[in-house]
Design a protein around this motif. Structure first.
Motif, PDB file in Angstrom:
ATOM      1  N   ASP A   1     -10.367  12.331   9.971  1.00 58.34           N
ATOM      2  CA  ASP A   1     -11.758  12.699   9.736  1.00 58.34           C
ATOM      3  C   ASP A   1     -11.734  13.543   8.341  1.00 58.34           C
ATOM      4  OD1 ASP A   1     -14.417  13.151   9.334  1.00 58.34           O
ATOM      5  OD2 ASP A   1     -14.877  14.308  11.199  1.00 58.34           O
ATOM      6  N   LYS A   2     -12.798  13.542   7.525  1.00 58.28           N
ATOM      7  CA  LYS A   2     -12.592  14.017   6.209  1.00 58.28           C
ATOM      8  C   LYS A   2     -12.582  15.733   6.272  1.00 58.28           C
ATOM      9  CE  LYS A   2     -15.767  14.771   2.125  1.00 58.28           C
ATOM     10  NZ  LYS A   2     -17.009  14.260   1.496  1.00 58.28           N
ATOM     11  N   VAL A   3     -11.789  15.944   5.595  1.00 63.65           N
ATOM     12  CA  VAL A   3     -11.512  17.355   5.168  1.00 63.65           C
ATOM     13  C   VAL A   3     -12.721  18.053   4.166  1.00 63.65           C
ATOM     14  CG1 VAL A   3      -9.881  19.274   4.615  1.00 63.65           C
ATOM     15  CG2 VAL A   3      -9.129  17.163   5.787  1.00 63.65           C
ATOM     16  N   PHE A   4     -13.475  19.139   4.589  1.00 61.99           N
ATOM     17  CA  PHE A   4     -14.480  19.665   3.508  1.00 61.99           C
ATOM     18  C   PHE A   4     -13.838  20.870   2.908  1.00 61.99           C
ATOM     19  CE2 PHE A   4     -16.592  17.101   6.774  1.00 61.99           C
ATOM     20  CZ  PHE A   4     -17.743  16.669   6.236  1.00 61.99           C
ATOM     21  N   THR A   5     -13.969  20.910   1.764  1.00 61.09           N
ATOM     22  CA  THR A   5     -13.358  22.331   1.108  1.00 61.09           C
ATOM     23  C   THR A   5     -14.129  22.824  -0.134  1.00 61.09           C
ATOM     24  OG1 THR A   5     -12.665  20.455  -0.772  1.00 61.09           O
ATOM     25  CG2 THR A   5     -11.126  21.116   1.014  1.00 61.09           C
ATOM     26  N   GLU A   6     -15.269  21.913  -0.509  1.00 60.42           N
ATOM     27  CA  GLU A   6     -16.181  22.550  -1.619  1.00 60.42           C
ATOM     28  C   GLU A   6     -17.582  22.978  -0.990  1.00 60.42           C
ATOM     29  OE1 GLU A   6     -14.914  23.327  -4.497  1.00 60.42           O
ATOM     30  OE2 GLU A   6     -13.088  22.816  -3.945  1.00 60.42           O
TER      31      GLU A   6
ATOM     32  N   ALA B   1     -22.570  23.461   9.897  1.00 58.51           N
ATOM     33  CA  ALA B   1     -22.967  24.656  10.939  1.00 58.51           C
ATOM     34  C   ALA B   1     -23.557  24.444  12.114  1.00 58.51           C
ATOM     35  CB  ALA B   1     -23.598  25.638   9.988  1.00 58.51           C
ATOM     36  N   ARG B   2     -24.252  23.354  12.189  1.00 54.97           N
ATOM     37  CA  ARG B   2     -24.985  23.176  13.455  1.00 54.97           C
ATOM     38  C   ARG B   2     -24.382  21.998  14.182  1.00 54.97           C
ATOM     39  NH1 ARG B   2     -29.801  25.633  11.493  1.00 54.97           N
ATOM     40  NH2 ARG B   2     -29.155  27.207  10.474  1.00 54.97           N
ATOM     41  N   GLU B   3     -23.732  20.741  13.450  1.00 53.47           N
ATOM     42  CA  GLU B   3     -23.436  19.625  14.407  1.00 53.47           C
ATOM     43  C   GLU B   3     -22.049  19.877  15.019  1.00 53.47           C
ATOM     44  OE1 GLU B   3     -23.899  16.340  11.732  1.00 53.47           O
ATOM     45  OE2 GLU B   3     -26.123  16.609  11.326  1.00 53.47           O
ATOM     46  N   CYS B   4     -22.006  20.802  15.850  1.00 57.38           N
ATOM     47  CA  CYS B   4     -20.581  20.980  16.485  1.00 57.38           C
ATOM     48  C   CYS B   4     -21.070  21.657  17.762  1.00 57.38           C
ATOM     49  CB  CYS B   4     -19.675  21.818  15.693  1.00 57.38           C
ATOM     50  SG  CYS B   4     -20.333  23.440  15.200  1.00 57.38           S
ATOM     51  N   ASP B   5     -20.195  21.855  18.564  1.00 54.17           N
ATOM     52  CA  ASP B   5     -20.145  22.500  19.979  1.00 54.17           C
ATOM     53  C   ASP B   5     -19.678  24.121  19.944  1.00 54.17           C
ATOM     54  OD1 ASP B   5     -21.279  20.569  21.837  1.00 54.17           O
ATOM     55  OD2 ASP B   5     -19.659  19.439  21.278  1.00 54.17           O
ATOM     56  N   LEU B   6     -18.757  24.177  18.909  1.00 55.58           N
ATOM     57  CA  LEU B   6     -18.041  25.325  18.865  1.00 55.58           C
ATOM     58  C   LEU B   6     -17.194  25.375  17.346  1.00 55.58           C
ATOM     59  CD1 LEU B   6     -16.511  27.828  20.231  1.00 55.58           C
ATOM     60  CD2 LEU B   6     -14.574  26.540  20.600  1.00 55.58           C
ATOM     61  N   VAL B   7     -17.518  26.710  16.717  1.00 52.76           N
ATOM     62  CA  VAL B   7     -16.533  27.001  15.452  1.00 52.76           C
ATOM     63  C   VAL B   7     -15.379  27.478  15.949  1.00 52.76           C
ATOM     64  CG1 VAL B   7     -16.842  28.013  13.234  1.00 52.76           C
ATOM     65  CG2 VAL B   7     -18.688  26.896  14.139  1.00 52.76           C
ATOM     66  N   VAL B   8     -14.395  27.031  15.407  1.00 53.83           N
ATOM     67  CA  VAL B   8     -12.947  27.836  15.669  1.00 53.83           C
ATOM     68  C   VAL B   8     -12.476  28.212  14.181  1.00 53.83           C
ATOM     69  CG1 VAL B   8     -10.420  27.879  16.525  1.00 53.83           C
ATOM     70  CG2 VAL B   8     -12.668  26.449  17.673  1.00 53.83           C
TER      71      VAL B   8
ATOM     72  N   ASP C   1     -18.034  30.814  -0.359  1.00 60.95           N
ATOM     73  CA  ASP C   1     -17.374  29.601  -0.371  1.00 60.95           C
ATOM     74  C   ASP C   1     -17.896  28.704   0.940  1.00 60.95           C
ATOM     75  OD1 ASP C   1     -16.021  31.006   1.807  1.00 60.95           O
ATOM     76  OD2 ASP C   1     -14.268  30.779   1.141  1.00 60.95           O
ATOM     77  N   LEU C   2     -17.369  27.568   1.172  1.00 60.40           N
ATOM     78  CA  LEU C   2     -17.781  26.690   2.244  1.00 60.40           C
ATOM     79  C   LEU C   2     -17.670  27.514   3.531  1.00 60.40           C
ATOM     80  CD1 LEU C   2     -19.399  24.188   3.195  1.00 60.40           C
ATOM     81  CD2 LEU C   2     -17.083  23.199   3.006  1.00 60.40           C
ATOM     82  N   ALA C   3     -16.461  28.028   3.624  1.00 61.97           N
ATOM     83  CA  ALA C   3     -16.148  28.574   4.977  1.00 61.97           C
ATOM     84  C   ALA C   3     -17.102  29.688   5.450  1.00 61.97           C
ATOM     85  CB  ALA C   3     -14.785  29.051   5.059  1.00 61.97           C
ATOM     86  N   SER C   4     -17.238  30.491   4.280  1.00 58.56           N
ATOM     87  CA  SER C   4     -17.954  31.741   4.760  1.00 58.56           C
ATOM     88  C   SER C   4     -19.501  31.668   4.951  1.00 58.56           C
ATOM     89  CB  SER C   4     -17.558  32.849   3.608  1.00 58.56           C
ATOM     90  OG  SER C   4     -18.092  32.399   2.606  1.00 58.56           O
ATOM     91  N   THR C   5     -19.970  30.465   3.968  1.00 61.38           N
ATOM     92  CA  THR C   5     -21.308  30.133   4.196  1.00 61.38           C
ATOM     93  C   THR C   5     -21.558  29.330   5.523  1.00 61.38           C
ATOM     94  OG1 THR C   5     -21.496  29.744   1.863  1.00 61.38           O
ATOM     95  CG2 THR C   5     -23.110  28.413   3.051  1.00 61.38           C
ATOM     96  N   VAL C   6     -20.576  28.535   6.039  1.00 59.63           N
ATOM     97  CA  VAL C   6     -20.923  27.907   7.245  1.00 59.63           C
ATOM     98  C   VAL C   6     -21.058  28.855   8.407  1.00 59.63           C
ATOM     99  CG1 VAL C   6     -19.835  26.220   8.945  1.00 59.63           C
ATOM    100  CG2 VAL C   6     -20.085  25.566   6.672  1.00 59.63           C
ATOM    101  N   LEU C   7     -19.987  29.888   8.221  1.00 60.98           N
ATOM    102  CA  LEU C   7     -20.039  30.802   9.462  1.00 60.98           C
ATOM    103  C   LEU C   7     -21.312  31.576   9.435  1.00 60.98           C
ATOM    104  CD1 LEU C   7     -16.470  31.805   8.859  1.00 60.98           C
ATOM    105  CD2 LEU C   7     -17.408  31.092  11.021  1.00 60.98           C
ATOM    106  N   LEU C   8     -21.972  31.914   8.371  1.00 59.81           N
ATOM    107  CA  LEU C   8     -23.152  32.664   8.060  1.00 59.81           C
ATOM    108  C   LEU C   8     -24.348  31.747   8.760  1.00 59.81           C
ATOM    109  CD1 LEU C   8     -24.164  35.406   7.422  1.00 59.81           C
ATOM    110  CD2 LEU C   8     -24.695  34.517   5.177  1.00 59.81           C
ATOM    111  N   ALA C   9     -24.160  30.611   8.719  1.00 59.12           N
ATOM    112  CA  ALA C   9     -25.152  29.732   8.781  1.00 59.12           C
ATOM    113  C   ALA C   9     -25.156  29.173  10.007  1.00 59.12           C
ATOM    114  CB  ALA C   9     -25.334  28.189   7.853  1.00 59.12           C
TER     115      ALA C   9
END
Length: 403
Positions: free
Chosen positions: A58-63, A79-86, A105-113
């Motif tokens: 799959d594509k790797v998201f970095t930005e 942030a929403r289209e998954c069953d679990l964030v690891v 950054d992308l990681a911290s933004t997704v974790l907040l969202a």
């Protein structure tokens, strides 16, 4: 368990443990999971997006500010289209961002969202893990409902130092993911449980008190685990700084006598798990005003009297629960002292552990327990307190008589 059809959003942050995330991806895909990776800038210093993408297929998201991905608010979809964030590995820096709601950054933004469950696998130098700031962040994130696996004790790859800080192994993380994603069978549906947790504070005067060193983490985790298995749980908690477990009726108390009264008021029940570190003694007559020091004079002696033995009271009560579990915090002769407590208190099980200062169990996030019954004992491997709680909840469920 198969993970077929499950969507895992894997956030890889910077640290030498990032190499383990490659094996984690492989193990998850072997079980049928779809893995979508996010890599921080630090992670890309240790492993390449090319390797991660090849294993994930799959594509790797970095930005965060990607023209291609953000034209339809891509970070929200991630942030929403998954069953679990690891998050594996989770560095001290990323944990600090998560605990304080930063999103730069992308990681911290997704974790907040995200509105999905989050499993965190920390990895860092032992001194960084033990630092008060990291431990405060850990407690904040646990109170926010995030799940943790590890870290483990061992030698650090990058420094040669030893201590707690190694990321959990990929198969351990996979097992934690399976536990979080499999539907919990309501093995305790229709059952009632009483759990005690935390310390008690026995006042000397309005300012000072006698107490035991207990964070309440283990007791709160057990109450939450029993609730997840369908039990109606009443938690009687002494003064702690962690949040009340969701789905549990929590009664807050200060003193041992208040805890005893609250426990007895909650009877009858099917299960009692007495985890609290109750102060054995209290001042016979606490002062109404702060006791002042007198220059040149010795301190006034404190007359102590014994507190009620809550476990023994429950173990011999006319409305005794069908399963009574006690905890024994020991610093020596763990097996012998635990077995003596089992016989003396009228319990069905004593969960004993070594709380010597060097173990770090009192106030820490991990535990090593010994289960003692009349028929024998067994030692469980070291694991985090949430894992101990769920394993104990299953042990209890298997032994409570079915209706």
């Amino acid at each position: 368990m198969t993970l077929a059809g499950k969507d895992i959003l894997l956030i890889i942050s910077g640290g030498i443990a990032a190499y383990k995330s490659l094996d984690l991806i492989r193990r998850l895909r072997e079980r049928g999971a779809h893995v979508r990776p996010i890599m921080t800038a630090g992670a890309q210093e240790f492993i390449t997006p090319l390797a991660v993408g090849a294993l994930a297929a799959d594509k790797v998201f970095t930005e965060l500010f990607s023209r291609e991905d953000e034209q339809d608010v891509g970070h929200i979809r991630l942030a929403r289209e998954c069953d679990l964030v690891v998050v594996a590995p989770a560095t001290a820096d990323l944990m600090a961002k998560m605990a304080n709601g930063l999103a730069n950054d992308l990681a911290s933004t997704v974790l907040l969202a995200t509105n999905k469950p989050v499993l965190v696998a920390p990895a860092m130098n032992p001194q960084m893990w033990a630092h008060p700031a990291t431990q405060r962040n850990l407690m904040t994130l646990q109170s926010d409902g995030l799940h943790f696996i590890g870290p483990k004790a061992g030698e650090m790859a990058e420094s040669g130092e030893a201590g707690v800080g190694r990321m959990a192994e990929p198969l351990e993380i996979v097992a934690a993911i399976e536990d979080l994603l499999q539907p919990q069978s309501l093995m305790l549906s229709g059952k009632t449980a009483i759990v005690t947790s935390g310390p008690t504070h026995e006042p000397i005067d309005p300012v000072r008190y006698i107490a035991n060193r207990s964070s309440g983490r283990q007791g709160h985790a057990i109450a939450a685990a029993l609730s997840r298995l369908g039990a109606k749980v009443t938690l009687v908690s002494g003064p702690v700084t962690i949040a009340d477990p969701a789905g549990v009726t929590t009664i807050h108390i200060e003193r041992a006598e208040e805890m005893r009264d609250a426990v007895l008021a909650a009877l009858p029940a099917d299960i009692a798990v007495m985890v609290a570190a109750v102060a054995d003694w209290r001042v016979a007559s606490s002062a109404d005003q702060k006791i002042k020091k007198q220059a040149g004079a010795a301190p006034a002696p404190l007359e102590l009297t014994e507190n009620p033995d809550i476990l023994k009271t429950v173990g011999h009560h006319p409305n005794r629960p069908r399963l009574v579990v006690g905890f024994a915090a020991e610093t020596q002769n763990v097996e012998e002292n635990g077995r003596a407590k089992l016989e003396r208190k009228g319990a069905d099980l004593i969960v004993a552990n070594d709380v010597s200062p060097e173990t770090g169990i009192m106030g820490g996030s991990r535990n090593t327990v010994r289960l003692i019954t009349t028929s024998g004992s067994e030692v469980w491997p070291e694991m985090d307190k949430d894992a101990v709680a769920m394993k104990l909840a299953h042990w209890i469920a298997e032994r409570v008589e079915k209706p």
